[in-house]
Design an enzyme around this catalytic site. Structure first.
Site, mmCIF file in Angstrom:
data_model
loop_
_atom_site.group_PDB
_atom_site.id
_atom_site.type_symbol
_atom_site.label_atom_id
_atom_site.label_comp_id
_atom_site.label_asym_id
_atom_site.label_seq_id
_atom_site.Cartn_x
_atom_site.Cartn_y
_atom_site.Cartn_z
ATOM 1 N N ASP A 194 -1.985 14.557 6.738
ATOM 2 C CA ASP A 194 -1.552 13.231 6.291
ATOM 3 C C ASP A 194 -0.344 13.332 5.368
ATOM 4 O O ASP A 194 -0.487 13.169 4.159
ATOM 5 C CB ASP A 194 -2.711 12.525 5.575
ATOM 6 C CG ASP A 194 -2.374 11.088 5.220
ATOM 7 O OD1 ASP A 194 -1.395 10.550 5.765
ATOM 8 O OD2 ASP A 194 -3.103 10.502 4.398
ATOM 9 N N LYS A 249 1.551 11.108 13.417
ATOM 10 C CA LYS A 249 2.076 11.655 12.161
ATOM 11 C C LYS A 249 2.585 13.077 12.389
ATOM 12 O O LYS A 249 2.013 13.814 13.193
ATOM 13 C CB LYS A 249 0.990 11.669 11.088
ATOM 14 C CG LYS A 249 0.622 10.276 10.607
ATOM 15 C CD LYS A 249 -0.257 10.316 9.345
ATOM 16 C CE LYS A 249 -0.632 8.898 8.947
ATOM 17 N NZ LYS A 249 -1.348 8.822 7.651
ATOM 18 N N GLU A 285 4.315 8.999 -0.881
ATOM 19 C CA GLU A 285 2.911 8.986 -1.285
ATOM 20 C C GLU A 285 2.472 10.312 -1.903
ATOM 21 O O GLU A 285 1.981 10.346 -3.024
ATOM 22 C CB GLU A 285 2.028 8.650 -0.071
ATOM 23 C CG GLU A 285 0.540 8.697 -0.400
ATOM 24 C CD GLU A 285 -0.323 8.310 0.783
ATOM 25 O OE1 GLU A 285 0.238 8.000 1.844
ATOM 26 O OE2 GLU A 285 -1.554 8.308 0.627
ATOM 27 N N GLU A 340 0.848 -1.189 0.000
ATOM 28 C CA GLU A 340 0.000 0.000 0.000
ATOM 29 C C GLU A 340 0.886 1.241 0.000
ATOM 30 O O GLU A 340 1.805 1.356 0.819
ATOM 31 C CB GLU A 340 -0.922 -0.022 1.230
ATOM 32 C CG GLU A 340 -1.869 1.161 1.266
ATOM 33 C CD GLU A 340 -3.109 0.921 2.132
ATOM 34 O OE1 GLU A 340 -3.535 -0.235 2.279
ATOM 35 O OE2 GLU A 340 -3.646 1.908 2.643
ATOM 36 N N ARG A 341 0.585 2.142 -0.942
ATOM 37 C CA ARG A 341 1.424 3.342 -1.130
ATOM 38 C C ARG A 341 2.881 2.966 -1.390
ATOM 39 O O ARG A 341 3.795 3.700 -0.995
ATOM 40 C CB ARG A 341 1.321 4.297 0.058
ATOM 41 C CG ARG A 341 -0.107 4.659 0.449
ATOM 42 C CD ARG A 341 -0.898 5.229 -0.690
ATOM 43 N NE ARG A 341 -2.281 5.503 -0.293
ATOM 44 C CZ ARG A 341 -3.217 5.858 -1.153
ATOM 45 N NH1 ARG A 341 -2.957 5.932 -2.462
ATOM 46 N NH2 ARG A 341 -4.436 6.103 -0.753
ATOM 47 N N GLU A 398 -10.157 5.248 9.396
ATOM 48 C CA GLU A 398 -10.368 4.873 7.986
ATOM 49 C C GLU A 398 -10.942 3.465 7.843
ATOM 50 O O GLU A 398 -10.529 2.692 6.973
ATOM 51 C CB GLU A 398 -9.066 5.009 7.195
ATOM 52 C CG GLU A 398 -8.562 6.455 7.138
ATOM 53 C CD GLU A 398 -7.316 6.654 6.301
ATOM 54 O OE1 GLU A 398 -6.606 5.672 6.048
ATOM 55 O OE2 GLU A 398 -7.074 7.802 5.886
#
Lengths: 688, 688
Positions: free
Chosen positions: B378, B373, B406, B173-174, B299
């Site tokens: 994001d 983060k 990303e 993913e990414r 999410e």
């Protein structure tokens, strides 16, 4: 197969026929389609207490029947001959005043007997289903005469099915109803019983051709033509008893990718030989194979351009391989630059098909049909009719429609497309009054072809995801046959599907009658298209396609919106039309409101023929469209308990999604155009 | 494995060490990490003609060595003891003035012998590689002393790898560098030799923890914890000799989905028992297992909210299962409403983590690390530092960075992120001067945690798709260790990777030094983020996320742009910051230009501190950013023939794509903001 919805052929639709004494006079060797007629009557009479007579019979027996179904003529129907003669003597059979085209049939009723006579088995099948559609009415009154024959010889459904699941496009490209009914795990299904149901449904409404695989031909599917012919034959065997021939989408590069040749140049003798051999092998396995559907030099598919050849060279290559066997090439005219630079305003995708193909008019072989999308872009909710349709008098043209709702709600939204299609087919192309439908049919003296559409079915229990989307499949077939009135077709479909409950019919009409225009209201103002999410094409995205390579722009800025396609100041696309349209579309004064932004870039303050401004029209139609969806959902709520619960619930769920989505369309477009224009909604409704 | 790029450990980097007489004094039972040190020296000396001595030796032999590598202390290093004592006697070993933290080492040089002494095997490994990085310099001069120990105890890379290929997100993913190096076809690879290379590379720069699977835990990966423990053990065996512990991303719903319990409620004793049992089984198989990484109630991932519990309840549930074995839970603070209504301007995603987590400060167990983060949104190219970092003094906080690019060019664009990360880590959070890096490290008197980042590697031959993206992996590790200067780190990386050619170093600097700010210029003006294509996040789409449920808006209209996050008139997000930032960000007068539109909605004509207007800044930076990419490509062209052709070609191809993409960013954003604002570019450059 348990639980698969019967669509428009529920058992109950056969009650009137099945409860009667039915004589089917086709003879024992009349072929598989006649066999289907016999089997349909046998099943119906067994279920509802009637009686089927098929053996040679006396005149008395004929006259004792409630229904006679017979093929006209002597060839091959030895057993039927006396009955047919008797029927003729009875005076209620159409005289042989003209050779009947395939698919024609006559229904007449006199002295208590209803008679269907057809020129061939397909006609008898269609006559049988015409009788079924009339229900009890077919057996009451007298001297009712129906003489019916299809306006279009080609009534075709293409299936954009992949044998394997494509990582981006899924198994059915632009399919919204589950997986492919033909394929699973990279091959044709072992169990084709669902395909048989589908074939029966299509045959019942006169579809006579199907394309079996996606026009974007991937590696696995390219080998249907070679390694998997036995599987193609199995599918052909399922469709044949319903009067349907099968076609394959072929890759123009097959001589290279499958055949191992160094080229696919259409003028290369080795390439010609390869296609000839490949086609011969197909016909050895499938003697009534229909031919090919080809998407060439389009969106990355291979084609003749790679060899400096043109589309006529390409199409004729395949046509000549097919000609000895009676096969046909459907060559798609959907060709444009899909790597366009959005900065370049001189390139206009709308022009592309006309620019590419009209210079080739007259160069295509007789067994080539040029398959033209109804509009110059790509199955948008609203487009002008493609100028190619009027522009190639020496070419057989099939008009391509899209039953699968790619840009029209993806079978989440109830959108009955019959009115759109009828409006397209009835569009008068030029001053001589010839319509789009006339060109497809080859009327009055053109070269006949017909209608093609992309199907909308899949492995879903209701076939089409949204149960009401079945009406689109039905309507396409009936329009292709020659029916005209989309609301009468809808009524016919509702009666077959749901029975005679007036409340249900009323609800179906309340939901569907105006649903295409409703969808247009909340998605596509004044001829603007492609304001959808890129890739999947669902839901609003005003600028989603604005700066892409796809040629799909609206140029909305703070002052105005629309594409200048005039000859005077724009791309000149209006010049591709015959009179009067080249002038009607050229001027903002005469251009119809619903296409204004397709042809003109105007200020948001431009006043429409309707009296509203462009921006107020956007505000109003998006609000109104949403309100209509709320009304549709409320109308459907009235049939709770009157249709099967599973179907009711599915439609209810989809209407809820339609309402949610329509609200997004409403609010996003109203906000986006307010943010750009700065002009408030004159009604004072909230803009977020 | 042939052809896989060595990254920063090419054989050549070991020449200086490998050509010398090296004494490694660790003893036979010093464990696998010490074994790695011996093996590295053995391989290097074998290759370059040096000599390795490991047996117990005399003081004379010690003094005859060019290099001594030794672990300090007596426990378990019987053979080494005399050598170490000798070294101590030689006076060039750091005195035991303080207990050394794990990973610390000392290098000293005197009388022709270079000595590395460490407190433990990991320290010795890091000391070895410190020596390698210094090359010949480590063996010249005298009295050079390096005392080095990691600032952060946690130096972790998370891998968002799926065992199977996810239909939308792919295998990683990414991930932008091919498939997973860990998994294939739904299981751990049989051949882990590439993982061993990777572990060696990470160990060489001090990484001490890896998360083995995607934080979005799908069904297959949820069973790593149970059915596939043997495979986890195989991976742990590969990482262990390099000083690296393995972690699993766990699904909070595992008691339900894997365990078959009726609930995953953290306060339910059966759930607590299930986790305790599951963890016990893990430690039976992997005795040095690190613990869990958890994305909960985020999410769509399951979490404690479903049971009316909070994140502390959830995190402590897992922490208590891990505590008896010394394991740690990394609980991610990336929690927000991803079903936000874009119409609702009162909800601000930037506020979410602070709103959710700061009330829980003090409630997390000691072996919980809250993984935050770096910014409140994001991983955008530019964000303010997350206010959570200053807001939870009683909680161990790890700061999460994203090595995989990303939102920063997806390893198609050359973007060296070292300067961004250093700027984040050096950011002074409040008036006491404490930095982000201080909080992560627990300095001066906080609760230590460290840095975590999402890795950028895959099965690509260069590991990272773009070969220059290796620098980001290297830089993260060095910053996590405690290095500060991103350009010095880059220089160190270039020297190891490409050798000493000054032309190559110059080109690497010319391409990468300012590349993050260059990327910001052509993509993300003044703190606006998310102007990317939804879903895949590559390429420009000004309104792509504007009307979505993701909480990512800029509210650009015909008059202005930006998000009002002030206390006075906006969402109040500025109030989550400590002084001085709560006031600095609150006022347009004091808010830094680069974050202006993150905190304020201003007219396009607003004059920046730079003297330019907002819209002219957009015009200028997008044009300048593109021009810089052209210059970068030209600088790279200078190294043709000086680096391996395959690497040169790959970088050249990527720079061409970067140039193409930067041109799209430039032209689309310039056009979009001109269409909205109607204000021409003062320089007269073309706007399409």
């Amino acid at each position: 197969m348990t639980g698969v919805h019967p669509m428009w052929l529920p058992d109950e639709a056969f009650r009137a026929l099945g409860s009667r004494r039915v004589l089917v006079a086709v003879g024992p060797d009349a072929g598989p389609v006649a066999g289907t007629v016999v089997a349909e009557v046998a099943a119906a009479t067994a279920r509802f207490g009637g009686h089927l007579v098929t053996a040679p019979v006396s005149v008395d027996e004929v006259l004792a029947s409630d229904v006679v179904l017979a093929i006209l003529g002597s060839g091959g129907q030895v057993g039927a001959e006396p009955a047919v003669q008797a029927a003729l003597e009875g005076g209620f059979v159409l005289g042989a005043d003209a050779p009947m085209r395939s698919g024609a049939f006559t229904v007449e009723r006199q002295d208590g007997t209803t008679v269907v006579v057809a020129a061939d088995a397909a006609g008898l099948l269609y006559g049988l289903h015409a009788l079924v559609r009339r229900g009890e009415d077919a057996f009451s009154g007298s001297h009712q005469v129906v003489r019916d024959q299809p306006v279009n010889g080609i009534r075709m459904l293409d299936h954009w099915d992949n044998m394997t699941v494509h990582p981006v496009m899924g198994q059915v490209e632009r399919g919204y109803a589950g997986g492919s009914i033909f394929y699973t795990d990279g091959r044709v299904r072992d169990d084709l019983s669902r395909v048989a149901r589908y074939a029966r449904l299509l045959g019942s409404v006169g579809i006579d051709a199907v394309g079996l695989n996606n026009v974007n031909v991937h590696a696995t599917e390219a080998r249907l033509l070679t390694d998997h012919l036995d599987d193609v034959a199995r599918l052909a065997d399922v469709f044949r008893p319903h009067g349907i021939r099968v076609f394959l989408s072929a890759s123009f590069a097959a001589p290279l990718t499958v055949g191992g040749l160094p080229t696919a140049d259409p003028l290369d003798p080795a390439v010609q030989d390869w296609w000839a051999s490949a086609v011969r092998r197909v016909y050895e396995t499938v003697p009534d194979f229909g031919g090919f559907v080809v998407k060439a030099d389009s969106e990355g598919q291979p084609g003749p351009f790679a060899y400096g050849r043109d589309h006529a060279d390409g199409a004729n290559l395949l046509a000549r391989a097919l000609a000895p066997f009676g096969g046909t090439v459907f060559w798609r005219a959907f060709v444009y630059d899909h790597h366009q630079d959005w900065r370049d305003r001189s390139t206009d995708r709308a022009r592309a098909a006309h620019d590419h193909f009209t210079p080739l008019d007259g160069r295509f072989d007789d067994n080539v049909v040029l398959q033209v999308k109804y509009g110059p872009m790509d199955f948008q909710t609203r487009e002008p009719v493609s100028p190619v349709i009027a522009g190639m008098p020496r070419t057989r043209l099939a008009v391509e429609l899209q039953v699968t709702q790619e840009y029209t709600g993806q079978q989440q939204h109830a959108v009955y497309l019959g009115p759109q299609w009828e409006q397209i087919l009835a569009f008068r192309l030029a001053e001589d009054g010839r319509t789009v439908g006339d060109v497809a049919a080859g009327l009055p003296e053109g070269r006949p072809a017909g209608l093609v559409a992309v199907s909308n079915v899949g492995t879903d229990e209701f076939w089409t995801g949204h149960p009401l989307a079945q009406a689109n499949l039905y309507a396409f077939a009936r329009l292709a046959w020659g029916a005209h009135d989309p609301l009468a077709i809808l009524d016919e479909w509702a009666g077959l599907t749901f029975g005679d409950d007036p409340a249900v019919r009323a609800a179906v009409h309340a939901v569907l009658d105006d649903s295409w225009r409703t969808y247009e209201r909340y998605t596509a103002p004044l001829g603007v298209g492609f304001m959808v999410r890129p890739g999947h094409h669902y839901g609003p995205d005003v600028d989603g396609y604005e700066y892409t390579a796809w040629g799909t722009y609206h140029f909305a800025d703070r002052d105005g919106i629309g594409v200048d396609r005039t000859r005077a100041t724009g791309t000149g696309f209006t010049g591709q039309y015959a009179a009067p349209w080249r002038d009607v579309y050229e001027s903002v004064e005469t251009c119809p409101d619903e296409l204004l932004l397709f042809f003109h870039h105007v200020p948001y303050t431009h006043v429409l023929h309707s009296g509203s401004t462009v921006v107020q029209h956007i505000y109003d139609t998006h609000a109104d469209g949403y309100d209509e969806v709320v009304r549709m959902a409320s109308a459907w709520e009235q049939v709770r308990g009157r249709v099967p619960d599973a179907l009711f619930d599915r439609v209810t769920q989809r209407l809820a999604e339609q309402e949610r989505s329509a609200r997004e369309w409403r609010d996003q477009l109203r906000s986006a155009f307010f943010r750009r224009s700065g002009i408030p909604d004159a009604t004072g409704r909230t803009i977020y």
